[in-house]
Design an enzyme around this catalytic site. Structure first.
Site, PDB file in Angstrom:
ATOM      1  N   GLN A 215       0.535  -1.311  -0.128  1.00 42.84           N
ATOM      2  CA  GLN A 215       0.392  -0.235  -0.146  1.00 42.84           C
ATOM      3  C   GLN A 215       0.549   1.419   0.186  1.00 42.84           C
ATOM      4  OE1 GLN A 215      -3.734  -0.629  -0.121  1.00 42.84           O
ATOM      5  NE2 GLN A 215      -2.557  -2.299  -0.764  1.00 42.84           N
ATOM      6  N   ARG A 235      -4.982   4.215   4.017  1.00 39.55           N
ATOM      7  CA  ARG A 235      -3.981   4.724   2.719  1.00 39.55           C
ATOM      8  C   ARG A 235      -4.338   4.339   1.509  1.00 39.55           C
ATOM      9  NH1 ARG A 235       0.140   2.098   5.484  1.00 39.55           N
ATOM     10  NH2 ARG A 235       1.665   0.760   3.590  1.00 39.55           N
ATOM     11  N   ALA A 256     -12.321   2.534   2.747  1.00 34.23           N
ATOM     12  CA  ALA A 256     -11.242   1.940   2.859  1.00 34.23           C
ATOM     13  C   ALA A 256     -10.306   2.705   1.754  1.00 34.23           C
ATOM     14  CB  ALA A 256     -11.823   0.656   1.714  1.00 34.23           C
ATOM     15  N   HIS A 257      -8.777   1.609   1.179  1.00 31.54           N
ATOM     16  CA  HIS A 257      -8.047   2.357   0.042  1.00 31.54           C
ATOM     17  C   HIS A 257      -8.427   3.144  -0.697  1.00 31.54           C
ATOM     18  CE1 HIS A 257      -6.884  -1.564  -1.235  1.00 31.54           C
ATOM     19  NE2 HIS A 257      -8.658  -1.236  -0.938  1.00 31.54           N
ATOM     20  N   ASN A 258      -7.652   4.020  -1.503  1.00 30.15           N
ATOM     21  CA  ASN A 258      -8.212   5.166  -2.781  1.00 30.15           C
ATOM     22  C   ASN A 258      -9.812   5.408  -2.648  1.00 30.15           C
ATOM     23  OD1 ASN A 258      -5.719   3.914  -3.376  1.00 30.15           O
ATOM     24  ND2 ASN A 258      -6.825   1.398  -4.365  1.00 30.15           N
TER      25      ASN A 258
END
Length: 348
Positions: A215, A235, A256-258
Site C-alpha cells: 500500500q 491509505r 477503505a483504500h483509494n
C-alpha cells in the site's frame, strides 16, 4: 444546559450582542441589556438562558417558557410570552449554534483536554519535527521524524503522529489517535480513537496463500474536516485516499483504500465505504450505509440509512434499500410486498 464543571463561558453576551452577532431583529428592545449566561432547551430554560424555536413541533412548550431570550421565526413571535426577549431570525437553530460556538469556544475547539496547554515534557518528540508556535502536545503523545505541526494545533494524550506526517493549523488530534502516511489540512478535528493511514485491505492469491499488496499511497484530509471516534481511514494502494474540504464523518465509519470523498459531505455512523469508491460533493450517507467497491456516487446524492449500494448513482438522486435503488422505486417495491403479504393473510 452546560455543566459549569466542564464548560466555562468564553465571553459575556447580552441580548443586543446576540442580535448584532447573528443579524437577528430584536423586537423587545427594552431587554437589550439582559445578560445571557446559558444555552438551554425550551423545557429546560432558566431566566438567564437563550433558547430557540424552529417549526411548529414545540410551540406548546412556549406557554410556560422562562427563558431570558428566544430566537424564533417572525411568524412565531406573537406566541412568545411576555417578559422574554424576542429575536427574530431567518434560521433560529443555525443562529443558536453560532451563539453557542461563541459562548463556549472551548467545547468546539479544546486547546487541551487535560486543561494544561503547552508542550509536555512527558511527550516524545523527534528532534527533526517542525512545530510552530502556540502548539499543545500532551503527555504520552509521540511525534515522529520529519513531522510538521501548524500553530494553534493540539495533539492530545497518547496520540501517535507517524514519521513524515503534516498537520495544519488549528487542528485537534484527540487522545489515542494514530496518524501515519497522512497530510492533514487546517481546522481538522480527529476524535478519540481515530486511525488514519494504516494499510488498505489488499491481497492477491499466492502459491502458499494470500500475499499482501504493498500500500504505497497516502491519506489526504482537506481543511475543515471532522472525523468521529473510532473511525478508520486506510491509505491508498497506488493513488491516495482523499477526504474533501468540510466533510463530516461520524463515529465507527470505515473508509477503505483509494476512496475519494468530495467536499461538504456527511457520512453517518457505521457506514462502510469499500475500496476505490468515488463520492461527489455535498452527498449524504445515512447510518449503516454500505458501498460496494469501484462505484461512483454523484454530487448532492442522498442515500437512506441501512442501504446497500452496488451501482453508480447519478448526481442529485435519492436512493434507498437493499440492494439500493431510486427512492420512489424502493417505496413502490415495499408497498407491493405489503400488499402481497396482506392478500395472503386474507386468503388464509
Amino acid at each position: 444546559m452546560a455543566d459549569p464543571v466542564f464548560y466555562t463561558l468564553s465571553c459575556a453576551l447580552n441580548v443586543a450582542d446576540i442580535a448584532q452577532f447573528t443579524g437577528s431583529e430584536l423586537l423587545t428592545k427594552q431587554y437589550a441589556d439582559r445578560k445571557i449566561e446559558h444555552l438551554a432547551s425550551l423545557d429546560n430554560a432558566t431566566p438567564d438562558s437563550l433558547v430557540f424555536l424552529e417549526g411548529k413541533k414545540n410551540e406548546a412548550a412556549l406557554s410556560s417558557l422562562k427563558a431570558a431570550a428566544v430566537l424564533c421565526a417572525e411568524a412565531q413571535a406573537s406566541l412568545i410570552p411576555e417578559g422574554v426577549a424576542i429575536l427574530v431570525s431567518k434560521s433560529p437553530q443555525r443562529d443558536f449554534a453560532a451563539v453557542g460556538r461563541k459562548l463556549y469556544a472551548q467545547a468546539v475547539h479544546p486547546r487541551s483536554l487535560l486543561g494544561v496547554p503547552g508542550i509536555s515534557e512527558n511527550a516524545t518528540i523527534h528532534p527533526s519535527a517542525e512545530i510552530e508556535s502556540d502548539v499543545t502536545i500532551e503527555p504520552g503523545a509521540v511525534v515522529g521524524a520529519g513531522v510538521s505541526i501548524g500553530s494553534g494545533t493540539t495533539i492530545c494524550a497518547n496520540s501517535v503522529i507517524g514519521a513524515g506526517c503534516k498537520i495544519g493549523r488549528d487542528c485537534i488530534i484527540a487522545p489515542n489517535v494514530s496518524l501515519t502516511y497522512a497530510l492533514i489540512g487546517n481546522r481538522v478535528y480527529l476524535h478519540p480513537g481515530v486511525r488514519i493511514g494504516q494499510d488498505g485491505f489488499g491481497y492477491v492469491p499466492g502459491l502458499v496463500g494470500l500475499e499482501k499488496v504493498p500500500q504505497l499511497g497516502r491519506v489526504i484530509i482537506q481543511d475543515g474536516v471532522e472525523i468521529g471516534a473510532n473511525t478508520t481511514i486506510d491509505r491508498g494502494s497506488l493513488s491516495d485516499t482523499v477526504i474533501g474540504e468540510g466533510t463530516k464523518i461520524d463515529n465507527l465509519v470505515h473508509v477503505a483504500h483509494n476512496v475519494k470523498i468530495g467536499r461538504h459531505c456527511i457520512v453517518a455512523g457505521h457506514c462502510g465505504i469499500s475500496g476505490s469508491v468515488t463520492i461527489g460533493d455535498m452527498t449524504m450517507l445515512g447510518g449503516r450505509v454500505g458501498l460496494a467497491d469501484h462505484i461512483t456516487i454523484g454530487s448532492r446524492v442522498q442515500i437512506a440509512a441501512a442501504s446497500g449500494v452496488m451501482n453508480d448513482i447519478p448526481d442529485g438522486e435519492r436512493w434507498g434499500g437493499l440492494p439500493a435503488r431510486p427512492l420512489k422505486q424502493w417505496f413502490r417495491d415495499i408497498a407491493t410486498l405489503r400488499s402481497i403479504g396482506q392478500s395472503k393473510k386474507e386468503k388464509s
